[in-house]
Design a protein around this motif. Structure first.
Motif, PDB file in Angstrom:
ATOM      1  N   ILE A 160       0.850  -1.193   0.000  1.00  0.00           N
ATOM      2  CA  ILE A 160       0.000   0.000   0.000  1.00  0.00           C
ATOM      3  C   ILE A 160       0.886   1.243   0.000  1.00  0.00           C
ATOM      4  O   ILE A 160       1.929   1.284   0.667  1.00  0.00           O
ATOM      5  N   ALA A 161       0.461   2.258  -0.737  1.00  0.00           N
ATOM      6  CA  ALA A 161       1.098   3.578  -0.691  1.00  0.00           C
ATOM      7  C   ALA A 161       0.064   4.581  -0.188  1.00  0.00           C
ATOM      8  O   ALA A 161      -1.070   4.615  -0.683  1.00  0.00           O
ATOM      9  N   LEU A 162       0.431   5.378   0.807  1.00  0.00           N
ATOM     10  CA  LEU A 162      -0.492   6.328   1.414  1.00  0.00           C
ATOM     11  C   LEU A 162      -0.284   7.722   0.859  1.00  0.00           C
ATOM     12  O   LEU A 162       0.847   8.145   0.592  1.00  0.00           O
ATOM     13  N   SER A 163      -1.385   8.466   0.708  1.00  0.00           N
ATOM     14  CA  SER A 163      -1.315   9.857   0.256  1.00  0.00           C
ATOM     15  C   SER A 163      -2.121  10.733   1.203  1.00  0.00           C
ATOM     16  O   SER A 163      -3.047  10.267   1.873  1.00  0.00           O
ATOM     17  N   PHE A 164      -1.765  12.025   1.245  1.00  0.00           N
ATOM     18  CA  PHE A 164      -2.468  12.967   2.102  1.00  0.00           C
ATOM     19  C   PHE A 164      -3.802  13.409   1.510  1.00  0.00           C
ATOM     20  O   PHE A 164      -4.764  13.642   2.238  1.00  0.00           O
ATOM     21  N   GLU A 193       2.030  10.052 -10.939  1.00  0.00           N
ATOM     22  CA  GLU A 193       3.092  10.554 -11.811  1.00  0.00           C
ATOM     23  C   GLU A 193       4.412   9.833 -11.539  1.00  0.00           C
ATOM     24  O   GLU A 193       5.217   9.637 -12.442  1.00  0.00           O
ATOM     25  N   TYR A 194       4.626   9.454 -10.291  1.00  0.00           N
ATOM     26  CA  TYR A 194       5.851   8.718  -9.945  1.00  0.00           C
ATOM     27  C   TYR A 194       5.807   7.279 -10.428  1.00  0.00           C
ATOM     28  O   TYR A 194       6.835   6.604 -10.458  1.00  0.00           O
ATOM     29  N   GLY A 195       4.606   6.801 -10.746  1.00  0.00           N
ATOM     30  CA  GLY A 195       4.470   5.431 -11.225  1.00  0.00           C
ATOM     31  C   GLY A 195       3.867   4.469 -10.223  1.00  0.00           C
ATOM     32  O   GLY A 195       3.867   3.259 -10.432  1.00  0.00           O
ATOM     33  N   VAL A 196       3.327   4.982  -9.115  1.00  0.00           N
ATOM     34  CA  VAL A 196       2.677   4.119  -8.133  1.00  0.00           C
ATOM     35  C   VAL A 196       1.374   3.577  -8.711  1.00  0.00           C
ATOM     36  O   VAL A 196       0.607   4.317  -9.343  1.00  0.00           O
ATOM     37  N   ASP A 197       1.123   2.306  -8.530  1.00  0.00           N
ATOM     38  CA  ASP A 197      -0.104   1.668  -9.006  1.00  0.00           C
ATOM     39  C   ASP A 197      -1.299   2.276  -8.275  1.00  0.00           C
ATOM     40  O   ASP A 197      -1.356   2.295  -7.044  1.00  0.00           O
ATOM     41  N   ASN A 198      -2.280   2.758  -9.031  1.00  0.00           N
ATOM     42  CA  ASN A 198      -3.451   3.419  -8.450  1.00  0.00           C
ATOM     43  C   ASN A 198      -4.204   2.505  -7.483  1.00  0.00           C
ATOM     44  O   ASN A 198      -4.749   2.965  -6.475  1.00  0.00           O
ATOM     45  N   SER A 199      -4.236   1.204  -7.762  1.00  0.00           N
ATOM     46  CA  SER A 199      -4.963   0.266  -6.904  1.00  0.00           C
ATOM     47  C   SER A 199      -4.326   0.124  -5.526  1.00  0.00           C
ATOM     48  O   SER A 199      -4.956  -0.365  -4.586  1.00  0.00           O
ATOM     49  N   LYS A 200      -3.068   0.547  -5.391  1.00  0.00           N
ATOM     50  CA  LYS A 200      -2.369   0.431  -4.110  1.00  0.00           C
ATOM     51  C   LYS A 200      -2.448   1.707  -3.273  1.00  0.00           C
ATOM     52  O   LYS A 200      -2.002   1.719  -2.128  1.00  0.00           O
ATOM     53  N   ILE A 201      -2.977   2.793  -3.835  1.00  0.00           N
ATOM     54  CA  ILE A 201      -2.967   4.081  -3.134  1.00  0.00           C
ATOM     55  C   ILE A 201      -4.203   4.219  -2.255  1.00  0.00           C
ATOM     56  O   ILE A 201      -5.326   3.950  -2.682  1.00  0.00           O
ATOM     57  N   ARG A 202      -3.997   4.672  -1.024  1.00  0.00           N
ATOM     58  CA  ARG A 202      -5.081   4.980  -0.105  1.00  0.00           C
ATOM     59  C   ARG A 202      -4.908   6.421   0.388  1.00  0.00           C
ATOM     60  O   ARG A 202      -3.825   6.798   0.827  1.00  0.00           O
ATOM     61  N   VAL A 203      -5.980   7.215   0.309  1.00  0.00           N
ATOM     62  CA  VAL A 203      -5.941   8.597   0.794  1.00  0.00           C
ATOM     63  C   VAL A 203      -6.286   8.591   2.272  1.00  0.00           C
ATOM     64  O   VAL A 203      -7.318   8.052   2.680  1.00  0.00           O
TER      65      VAL A 203
END
Length: 378
Positions: free
Chosen positions: A165-169, A179-189
């Motif tokens: 998982i990659a977290l965003s604010f 833009e960095y190339g992180v898979d959208n399915s792995k991102i959680r706001v």
């Protein structure tokens, strides 16, 4: 469930870099029943603490300043063997790495087994093609080249790194990660949440309330944060208010004198975070005129304190604040900011903002993190 937080900076008092992360950790440590067990593995730590599992290499300088030691890259390199050892022997279910760093991340991956869940972020920033203006406007010079190199490096890391998982604010921050190339399915706001000291700020009382309204600015005195813009807006405003400016930097005395606003401004300098709630609570309005932010803490702090907000109408900044207590201004000019300040003060938004006290708390973010961790473990 046992979580290891791997972070370059931890100074024990919620100051400086990774402030939102510090709020989670300090909140969890103060809870009688925290949502999960955790340890902080910090590469640079100045404040010895029994809860922490690491110490700094003090020979390279103290990490008690906001931006840690000036030789932090060397200190990180010297601490990597310790980080590797602690992760290898810690038996963690989740390893949460605050930054996607070229030195730290390979060390983390080499120290854990394939069954350990890995979370990265949300402190993944820097320049990307969608961030323009202010501190990112350096095309053709050394700073611009460094920004481009850093951007390409982060793109490379997202391709070769292994994480769940990659977290965003914010949603805007999500775009940056894409833009960095992180898979959208792995991102959680993440849910915006800060320490409860901001929502408890009514305990300060109102003994220092002034007859005229007060407007608060919190941030360094830079172009990117909108310091000069705020000064010019004060001169153009039709409202009678006093501006309190909290932050590091050199005040623009000549500009202030030329605008004739000396008597309606007070520069407070740097204010420790534990003392900020008083200033938010006593303010009738908080102003955030920044050019670009991934998700500013200050807006959440103001809202948690029950203080209405005037902010730049741009992605990353305009995602937090409820519309009934916020006024987003555009274009980003002194006239537009002055009109927004005048509107907010005249509409008595402070009374309406009181209902948001007790919201935007770090405990809500911790609850979300617990759910994220449990799902990836499953």
């Amino acid at each position: 469930m046992k979580v290891a937080y791997v972070t370059p900076f931890y100074n024990g008092n919620c100051e400086g870099r990774f402030g939102r992360f510090h709020d989670w950790i300090h909140t969890a440590r103060d809870m009688d029943d925290p949502p999960f067990e955790f340890e902080v593995i910090a590469l640079m730590v100045d404040n010895p603490d029994s809860t922490l599992s690491s110490q700094s290499n003090s020979c390279l300088g103290s990490a008690n300043e906001l931006w840690a030691s000036k030789l932090n890259k060397a200190e990180i390199a010297l601490n990597l063997p310790r980080i590797h050892r602690e992760l290898r022997t810690g038996d963690y279910d989740v390893v949460h790495v605050l930054r996607l760093d070229g030195l730290i991340f390979p060390t983390v991956l080499s120290a854990i087994d394939a069954q350990t869940a890995v979370v990265i972020g949300p402190n993944i920033g820097g320049w990307s093609p969608i961030r323009e203006g202010g501190q990112w406007d350096h095309d053709g010079n050394i700073s611009g080249i460094k920004q481009q190199v850093g951007y390409r490096y982060r793109q490379l890391l997202t391709k070769i790194a292994t994480y769940d998982i990659a977290l965003s604010f914010t949603k805007y921050h999500r775009k940056i990660l894409l833009e960095y190339g992180v898979d959208n399915s792995k991102i959680r706001v993440l849910k915006p949440g800060v320490s409860e000291i901001f929502s408890n700020s009514w305990d300060f009382g109102n003994e220092s309330k002034k007859n005229s309204p007060t407007v608060l600015y919190v941030g360094d005195l830079s172009e990117h944060k909108g310091y000069d813009l705020f000064l010019r807006a004060i001169a153009k405003s039709e409202s009678d208010f006093h501006a309190f400016i909290a932050g590091t930097g050199t005040p623009r005395r000549k500009l202030i004198h030329s605008l004739g606003i000396e008597k309606c401004i007070t520069h407070l300098g740097f204010i420790e975070r534990k003392d900020l709630p008083r200033y938010y609570w006593e303010a009738d309005l908080f102003v955030m005129p920044s050019i670009d932010e991934m998700g500013p803490n200050t807006i959440i702090e103001a809202l948690a304190s029950g203080t209405p907000v005037v902010a730049t109408d741009t992605e990353g900044i305009n995602e937090f604040s409820p519309k009934d207590v916020s006024d987003y201004f555009s274009p980003r000019t002194p006239d537009a900011l002055a009109r927004a300040i005048d509107r907010s003060l005249s509409e008595n938004n402070q009374r309406k903002a009181k209902k948001y006290r007790g919201k935007f708390l770090a405990v809500d973010t911790l609850s979300q993190l617990k759910t994220i961790y449990e799902r990836i473990i499953e």
